[in-house]
Design a protein around this motif. Structure first.
Motif, short mmCIF file in Angstrom:
data_model
loop_
_atom_site.label_atom_id
_atom_site.label_comp_id
_atom_site.label_asym_id
_atom_site.label_seq_id
_atom_site.Cartn_x
_atom_site.Cartn_y
_atom_site.Cartn_z
N ARG A 72 5.64 3.43 4.77
CA ARG A 72 5.25 2.85 3.48
C ARG A 72 4.62 3.92 2.61
NH1 ARG A 72 7.14 -1.76 1.19
NH2 ARG A 72 5.65 -2.64 -0.29
N ALA A 73 5.43 4.56 1.77
CA ALA A 73 4.93 5.66 0.95
C ALA A 73 4.00 5.17 -0.14
CB ALA A 73 6.11 6.43 0.35
N THR A 74 4.23 3.97 -0.67
CA THR A 74 3.36 3.47 -1.72
C THR A 74 1.95 3.22 -1.19
OG1 THR A 74 4.25 1.27 -1.24
CG2 THR A 74 5.19 2.45 -3.10
N ALA A 75 1.83 2.81 0.08
CA ALA A 75 0.50 2.63 0.68
C ALA A 75 -0.21 3.97 0.81
CB ALA A 75 0.63 1.95 2.04
N TRP A 116 12.41 1.10 -6.30
CA TRP A 116 11.76 1.21 -7.60
C TRP A 116 10.85 0.02 -7.88
CZ3 TRP A 116 9.97 4.26 -10.94
CH2 TRP A 116 9.68 3.85 -12.24
N ARG A 117 11.20 -1.16 -7.38
CA ARG A 117 10.35 -2.33 -7.62
C ARG A 117 8.97 -2.13 -7.00
NH1 ARG A 117 12.53 -6.70 -3.13
NH2 ARG A 117 12.06 -5.37 -1.35
N TRP A 122 3.02 -0.33 -7.47
CA TRP A 122 1.92 0.44 -6.88
C TRP A 122 1.51 1.66 -7.70
CZ3 TRP A 122 -0.96 -0.69 -2.56
CH2 TRP A 122 -0.52 -1.77 -1.79
N ALA A 123 2.43 2.24 -8.43
CA ALA A 123 2.09 3.46 -9.19
C ALA A 123 1.02 3.20 -10.26
CB ALA A 123 3.35 4.04 -9.81
N VAL A 161 0.05 11.13 -11.14
CA VAL A 161 0.86 10.05 -10.56
C VAL A 161 2.21 9.92 -11.28
CG1 VAL A 161 0.97 7.58 -10.06
CG2 VAL A 161 -1.19 8.81 -9.82
N GLY A 162 2.20 9.93 -12.59
CA GLY A 162 3.44 9.67 -13.33
C GLY A 162 4.40 10.84 -13.33
N LEU A 163 3.89 12.07 -13.51
CA LEU A 163 4.78 13.22 -13.64
C LEU A 163 5.64 13.46 -12.41
CD1 LEU A 163 5.65 15.50 -15.49
CD2 LEU A 163 3.81 16.91 -14.53
N PRO A 164 5.11 13.46 -11.19
CA PRO A 164 5.98 13.71 -10.03
C PRO A 164 6.98 12.59 -9.76
CG PRO A 164 3.77 13.14 -9.31
CD PRO A 164 3.70 13.35 -10.78
#
Length: 419
Positions: A72-75, A116-117, A122-123, A161-164
Motif C-alpha cells: 500500500r504505497a498511499t499508506a 489513480w483513484r 490520499w495525495a 507531494v504533487g510534483l513527483p
C-alpha cells in the motif's frame, strides 16, 4: 467500474528503496549540519544533540515506511507525512526540511504503483499534513507572518507531494498502455487461433463426409468385383472382362467424386475443372512463367515409370495443390524471386516435392505478410490426410521453402508407362 490495481514493487525492490532513501536522507542531514557551522542561517543543530538524533530517527522511520509500498504505497505516503508533522511539533528546527526527501520518494512510488483513484484520495491528505508540518515548524522558529507562511506551506506541499506525482503518473500510464496493447494482441492471437482451428475442423468434417461416401459407394464395390474377376479369369474370361470394365467405370466415378470433393473444400475457377495430378504440374509451372514468375523445374523420375506411379488420386491432388499454393505465396511475398520446383520420384516408397524461392530480387521490397496462415494449414492437412509429411520454413539465404513427402499406395508393383 473499479480501476485496475497496478502492480506494486516486489519485497526486495521495496527494501532497496527504503534503504537507499534512509542513507540519502541521513547523508543530507549530515551535510546540512556541516554547512550550518559556517552559515547559522540554515538553522542546523550540532551533532549529538537530542533534536539532531530525533530528526535522524524520524528520517529512518520515514524511510522504513516505504517497505509498505509493496502492499500500500498511499499508506506509506501518509505515514511519512505524518511523521514529519510529529517532528515539527516535538522538535522543530531548521533540519525539518530534510524530512521532505522521504515524503517525495513515497509520493513518487504511490503515483507509480497505486491506482489513480487511491492517489487522488490520499495525495491531498498527505499534502495537507506536509503543509501543516511546515507551518508549525516555521511558526515555532519565530516567524509570525501567517499569510506568507501559509503560502509557503502550500507551495512546500505542492513541491513535495504533487510534483513527483507527475512523472510517476506518466510512467505508470505508459506501462498500462503497453500492458493493454499486449492483452489486445494476445486476444487477437487467441481469436485467430480459434478461427484457424474452426476452419480446420470444418474442413476435416467435410473431407470425412465426402471420403466416407466415396468409400461406401465405390471402393467397397470395386473390392468385391476385383475378387470376382480374379476367380473368373480362367473359368469365364468374358465375364471377367465385363467385371474389369465395371471396375474401370467405378474408378472413373471415384475420380469424378474426388474432383467434386475438391470443389467443396476449395474455391475453384472456370479453369480448374479438370482433375489435377502430378503430371499436370509442368503445365502449372508453365502457366506461372507466362504470368511473369521466374520458375524453374527439376523433375527426377525413375526409368520406365510414369511420374507419380503408385500414388493415389488424393495424394496426387495434394501434391499439385502444394505446388500451386507455394508458387502463389512466392509471387505474393517475394515478387520477382527465383523459384525452383523439385519433384523427386525416384524412391520406391515416397515422392518428395520441394518448392524453394529466393529472397526478393533487386530493389524489390518484401511486402508485409497479409495472409491468415490458412494456406500452410491446408497443405499440412492434405499431407496428413494421405499419410504424408509437410514442412515449411525460411531458408538460410532469407528465402522460403515448402516440402511435402507423399507415400505410395503400392511400394513394389508400379505400372509401366505405355509403349
Amino acid at each position: 467500474m473499479k480501476t485496475a490495481q497496478r502492480p506494486g514493487l516486489t519485497d526486495s525492490a521495496a527494501g532497496v528503496a527504503a534503504a537507499v532513501t534512509a542513507l540519502s536522507a541521513l547523508a543530507l542531514l549530515w551535510i546540512v549540519t556541516l554547512l550550518a557551522r559556517d552559515d547559522p542561517s540554515l538553522g542546523g543543530l550540532p551533532h549529538g544533540t537530542v533534536a539532531w538524533w530525533v530528526t535522524a530517527v524520524t528520517l529512518v522511520l520515514q524511510s522504513a515506511t516505504l517497505v509498505c509500498t509493496r502492499h500500500r504505497a498511499t499508506a506509506a505516503l501518509a505515514s511519512t507525512a505524518a511523521l514529519s508533522l510529529v517532528l515539527a511539533v516535538v522538535f522543530p528546527s531548521g533540519l525539518f526540511t530534510v524530512t521532505a526527501l522521504p515524503v517525495l520518494v513515497a509520493a513518487f512510488l504511490a503515483g507509480l504503483t497505486e491506482a489513480w483513484r487511491d492517489v487522488r484520495r490520499w495525495a491531498p491528505a498527505s499534502g495537507a499534513l506536509v503543509a501543516v508540518a511546515y507551518f508549525v515548524n516555521s511558526t515555532t522558529d519565530g516567524n509570525s507572518d501567517g499569510t506568507a507562511l501559509s503560502m509557503q506551506a502550500v507551495l512546500q506541499a505542492a513541491l513535495v507531494v504533487g510534483l513527483p506525482l507527475l512523472p510517476a503518473s506518466l510512467i505508470a500510464a505508459q506501462r498500462d498502455t503497453r500492458a493493454a496493447q499486449q492483452e489486445t494482441l494476445a486476444a487477437v492471437t487467441r481469436e485467430r487461433d480459434a478461427k484457424i482451428s474452426e476452419a480446420i475442423a470444418l474442413e476435416r468434417a467435410a473431407m470425412a463426409r465426402e471420403l466416407h461416401d466415396i468409400a461406401a459407394h465405390h471402393l467397397s464395390g470395386i473390392s468385391i468385383m476385383a475378387s470376382v474377376v480374379a476367380r473368373q479369369t480362367t473359368s469365364a474370361p468374358s465375364e471377367a472382362r465385363s467385371g474389369a470394365l465395371e471396375i474401370r467405370r467405378q474408378s472413373n466415378a471415384i475420380l469424378e467424386d474426388l474432383r467434386r470433393l475438391v470443389g467443396l473444400l476449395r474455391d475453384v475457377g472456370p479453369d480448374d475443372e479438370e482433375v489435377k495430378t502430378l503430371i499436370t504440374i509442368p503445365g502449372l509451372i508453365e502457366a506461372a512463367r507466362l504470368a511473369g514468375a521466374r520458375v524453374e523445374s527439376d523433375l527426377r523420375i525413375a526409368e520406365r515409370r510414369e511420374l507419380g506411379a503408385g500414388i493415389g488420386p488424393l495424394g496426387q491432388l495434394a501434391g499439385y495443390r502444394m505446388v500451386q499454393e507455394s508458387l502463389t505465396n512466392a509471387s505474393r511475398h517475394a515478387p520477382g524471386a527465383r523459384c525452383l520446383v523439385t519433384v523427386d520420384d525416384r524412391s520406391p516408397l515416397r515422392l518428395q516435392l520441394t518448392v524453394r524461392n529466393a529472397p526478393p530480387s533487386g530493389a524489390q521490397v518484401r511486402p508485409t505478410p497479409s495472409g491468415t496462415g490458412f494456406g500452410l494449414m491446408g497443405m499440412k492437412e492434405r499431407a496428413l490426410l494421405i499419410g504424408g509429411d509437410f514442412d515449411a520454413g525460411p531458408t538460410d539465404d532469407g528465402g522460403w521453402e515448402t516440402r511435402m513427402s507423399i507415400p505410395r499406395e503400392s511400394e513394389h508393383n508400379f505400372p509401366e508407362p505405355p509403349t
